[in-house]
Write an enzyme that holds these catalytic residues in place. Structure first.
Site, PDB file in Angstrom:
ATOM      1  N   SER A 131       0.806  -1.215   0.000  1.00  0.00           N
ATOM      2  CA  SER A 131       0.000   0.000   0.000  1.00  0.00           C
ATOM      3  C   SER A 131       0.842   1.269   0.000  1.00  0.00           C
ATOM      4  O   SER A 131       0.431   2.297  -0.538  1.00  0.00           O
ATOM      5  CB  SER A 131      -0.933   0.003   1.219  1.00  0.00           C
ATOM      6  OG  SER A 131      -1.820  -1.098   1.171  1.00  0.00           O
ATOM      7  N   ARG A 242      -9.860  -0.427 -10.565  1.00  0.00           N
ATOM      8  CA  ARG A 242     -10.604  -0.988  -9.435  1.00  0.00           C
ATOM      9  C   ARG A 242     -12.044  -1.317  -9.838  1.00  0.00           C
ATOM     10  O   ARG A 242     -12.688  -2.172  -9.231  1.00  0.00           O
ATOM     11  CB  ARG A 242     -10.624   0.010  -8.275  1.00  0.00           C
ATOM     12  CG  ARG A 242      -9.301   0.110  -7.554  1.00  0.00           C
ATOM     13  CD  ARG A 242      -9.224   1.296  -6.632  1.00  0.00           C
ATOM     14  NE  ARG A 242      -7.928   1.301  -5.971  1.00  0.00           N
ATOM     15  CZ  ARG A 242      -7.285   2.395  -5.570  1.00  0.00           C
ATOM     16  NH1 ARG A 242      -7.828   3.579  -5.758  1.00  0.00           N
ATOM     17  NH2 ARG A 242      -6.108   2.299  -4.980  1.00  0.00           N
ATOM     18  N   GLY A 338     -24.397 -26.248   3.343  1.00  0.00           N
ATOM     19  CA  GLY A 338     -24.031 -27.056   4.499  1.00  0.00           C
ATOM     20  C   GLY A 338     -22.680 -27.729   4.305  1.00  0.00           C
ATOM     21  O   GLY A 338     -21.740 -27.132   3.773  1.00  0.00           O
ATOM     22  N   GLU A 362      -5.236  -4.576  -6.115  1.00  0.00           N
ATOM     23  CA  GLU A 362      -5.563  -3.252  -6.675  1.00  0.00           C
ATOM     24  C   GLU A 362      -5.993  -2.269  -5.589  1.00  0.00           C
ATOM     25  O   GLU A 362      -6.895  -1.453  -5.762  1.00  0.00           O
ATOM     26  CB  GLU A 362      -6.614  -3.378  -7.780  1.00  0.00           C
ATOM     27  CG  GLU A 362      -6.094  -4.246  -8.920  1.00  0.00           C
ATOM     28  CD  GLU A 362      -6.719  -3.932 -10.252  1.00  0.00           C
ATOM     29  OE1 GLU A 362      -6.995  -2.763 -10.529  1.00  0.00           O
ATOM     30  OE2 GLU A 362      -6.923  -4.888 -11.031  1.00  0.00           O
TER      31      GLU A 362
END
Length: 378
Positions: A131, A242, A338, A362
């Site tokens: 980041s 994005r 389940g 991204e």
């Protein structure tokens, strides 16, 4: 507001839907298990016009807009998010060239991708840096008319297999944003090597790689934009790309809903189908609510891109909301199934493994919230 698709858009949507059902869904589980990229799907996508559709007409491509690209993406991700990522990541690699490249560069780098099946890649993240993109350690030093690149990139989709890779590097490790540069590196550049990342949780049919650059030389005219423009080009790219992640997330959620409806109608408990129980009905209803609202959000963001309007705020909302909605849908799909949902006999467990990455790549969803909150607080 008009929510009607044009005839051309409906045809494009149907083409992608048919492609997903014929070419992707029958092999998705196999290539997930093998952890291999199905190149034959890339080849067939090229043949029908679903590969690299954003390449502009002046470079020999179709020049499709973001809205059309997302219509395709939702349908392909319904079949397999991992296989869709192969195609989507190529568009990610193309986007910086469209944003920061000259018309001559676009023709030089992108026209070959219209002549035969080939992929592009986008190399920003590093082993110790995700980041915090401005803190990258990969360096680029100008030597005459050539850039010399040294460093390592990590988590690169299509990495090493792509014909061209847009590599982001710094000219000064203390220079922050203003010292970044975007360089187009061909696959066969001397000193450029790669290693496949194995044992991923999901999206195993896409190739994710570590890229290593050891004195890799590229001509100065492979530079996109000016000195210091690399970070800006990368951020503008992610603001756009994005949105296809959001579209793909809606595709996964649709698949989770369809599989859950089908299973709930067939599975019986206490003498009647489990679809007759309100607990199951409410799960299906929540999936449908998320799908419909998520689609509207990604389509709004895509429309803004095509209108040339600011879209970073909307694309961040679309990516964060749709990926989290789809994760919840896949998770509830497993619950509807389940015990059978927990094993590979039914596709819902793969949907959950695949969509988890949509919350990370991204730009993590935490970063999306930074983008959103910064816009609010300006």
């Amino acid at each position: 507001m008009d929510f009607t698709l044009s005839d051309e858009q409906r045809q494009l949507q149907q083409l992608a839907r048919d492609f997903a059902r014929k070419e992707i869904m029958p092999i998705a589980a196999e290539y997930d298990q093998k952890e291999e990229l199905p190149w034959q799907v890339v080849q067939k996508a090229f043949e029908v016009g679903l590969l690299n559709p954003s390449i502009p007409e002046h470079a020999g491509g179709l020049g499709l807009g973001m809205f059309d690209e997302c219509l395709i993406g939702e349908e392909l991700a319904y079949g397999c998010m991992g296989i869709y990522t192969v195609l989507m990541a190529s568009e990610l690699g193309i986007a910086p060239i469209l944003i920061g490249g000259t018309e001559e560069q676009q023709q030089r780098f992108l026209t070959p991708l219209t002549e035969k099946a080939g992929l592009a890649a986008f190399a920003l993240s590093e082993p110790n840096n995700g980041s915090d993109a401005a803190a990258m350690g990969t360096t680029a030093v100008l030597d005459g008319d050539e850039w010399v690149i040294n460093g390592t990139k990590m988590w690169i989709s299509n990495g090493g297999l792509a014909e061209i890779t847009v590599v982001f590097a710094t000219t000064d490790k203390g220079g922050g944003h203003r010292a970044t540069v975007a360089l187009v590196v061909p696959k066969d550049a001397p000193g450029f090597t790669w290693n496949k990342i194995k044992h991923k949780m999901g999206q195993r049919a896409s190739l994710t790689s570590e890229l290593v650059f050891e004195n890799v030389r590229v001509p100065r005219d492979n530079q996109l934009g000016g000195l210091g423009d690399g970070f800006k080009i990368a951020m503008k790219t992610l603001d756009k790309t994005r949105i296809p992640v959001a579209a793909g997330s809606v595709g996964i959620a649709r698949r989770a809903l369809d599989e859950s409806v089908k299973y709930a109608k067939e599975r019986e408990a206490f003498g009647k189908p489990i679809s007759s129980f309100q607990a199951i009905q409410f799960k299906l209803a929540e999936m449908a609510i998320g799908i419909e609202t998520g689609r509207l959000m990604y389509q709004k963001a895509a429309w803004l891109v095509d209108q040339g309007q600011p879209h970073g705020f909307e694309s961040a909302i679309a990516k964060a909301y749709c990926s989290e909605m789809a994760f919840d849908a896949a998770n509830e799909g497993i619950q509807v199934h389940g015990g059978y949902g927990y094993v590979g006999e039914y596709p819902v467990e793969k949907l959950l493994r695949d969509v988890k990455l949509n919350q990370i790549y991204e730009g993590t969803n935490e970063i999306q919230r930074v983008v959103i909150s910064r816009t609010l607080l300006k």
